[in-house]
Scaffold this active site. Sequence first.
Site, PDB file in Angstrom:
ATOM      1  N   GLU A  49     -57.562 -16.578 -17.470  1.00 16.18           N
ATOM      2  CA  GLU A  49     -57.871 -15.642 -16.387  1.00 16.18           C
ATOM      3  C   GLU A  49     -57.894 -16.347 -15.032  1.00 16.18           C
ATOM      4  OE1 GLU A  49     -57.911 -12.508 -16.438  1.00 16.18           O
ATOM      5  OE2 GLU A  49     -57.868 -12.172 -18.595  1.00 16.18           O
ATOM      6  N   CYS A 230     -47.081   1.653 -15.005  1.00 18.33           N
ATOM      7  CA  CYS A 230     -47.601   2.225 -13.753  1.00 18.33           C
ATOM      8  C   CYS A 230     -47.563   1.153 -12.661  1.00 18.33           C
ATOM      9  CB  CYS A 230     -49.019   2.744 -13.970  1.00 18.33           C
ATOM     10  SG  CYS A 230     -49.622   3.847 -12.666  1.00 18.33           S
ATOM     11  N   CYS A 237     -42.919   6.835 -15.147  1.00 19.31           N
ATOM     12  CA  CYS A 237     -43.792   7.906 -15.638  1.00 19.31           C
ATOM     13  C   CYS A 237     -43.296   8.487 -16.957  1.00 19.31           C
ATOM     14  CB  CYS A 237     -43.922   9.006 -14.582  1.00 19.31           C
ATOM     15  SG  CYS A 237     -44.665   8.428 -13.038  1.00 19.31           S
TER      16      CYS A 237
END
Length: 335
Positions: A49, A230, A237
């Site tokens: 991370e 997205c 979509c």
Amino acid sequence: MNTPHQPPVEPAVEPTVLTEKLNTWFGVHGRDLLWRHPDTSAWGVLVSEVMAQQTPVRRVEPLWQAWMQRWPDPAALASAPTAEVLRAWANLGYPRRALRLQECARACVEKHQGEVPTTISELEALPGVGSYTARAVAAFALGQAVPVVDTNVRRVYRRVVDGEFLQGPARSRDLRDVATLLPYVDPDPSLSRRQPGASQPIPQPSGNPAHRDAANLMCASLMELGALVCTAKNPSCEQCPISEHCRWVALGKPLPTQEAQDEAKRRVQKFAGTDRQVRGKIMAAVRGADVVSKADVTQLWADQVQLERCLESLVADGLVVVEVAAGNITIRLPH
């Protein structure tokens, strides 16, 4: 933004429905990232991370793998020579993160018996670990059902719930908003504090273990949807598993105003010609040798005033050391 003659359309944003659809999609389409393997330690997730902040995953994976082979736990990194840590960071950018990660490792050794702590409050207290990283570790390594909000998740929420194409800047209410998409939420210190402007109350823990596990997986699913489908500029979509519940789609996919687009462009960080680029050039030169002469460094950039400013900032950040001996000025990594 709704057009004057277009009434608001309320999509059915039901947490359990969204969770089932997104998690099913994630099971098929989620990327097989190295740190997502079930045997990855909490330390491995934390390292991934930190490395992946503002850095493409494809650049992170090989360096993360080499890093974990060399320093598989906090104790190993805590005792490593700082120069070697900075060299191993290679081209990930923002090398201060490497120093903070080593400080984090030392804090784990000194305060947590060499282990990564398990509560969000303790995680946030570690050097270099902010709100996002703490919750990412809690969710992805420790199995906690807490909202994890990065750029991708914020974009998904804005489109699905607010009907806005642009993700906009980070807001204090983001954690609370995203928590409303989860069918179960574990205790989280930020969610227990009252925050003005939160759109909905935080869902209460259901007590259903199935909901908790699904909510935990939903954190990764939301993030992956924003990364793969997205996306910021050209969302797919037709491939989205929850498009029928998306307010932005229901409103006809309205484009943002020119003012909103201009504001978004202003928030994009440039690189070419910036101090970041100059600092990167200096760090690359110093990482490649034990000692570099100041004369060689001055050849890296034409603007000597900017170069000197960047060198001074690297010294201030503890990333390089400047030494003077017998009239010679040399630059090296800290030991």
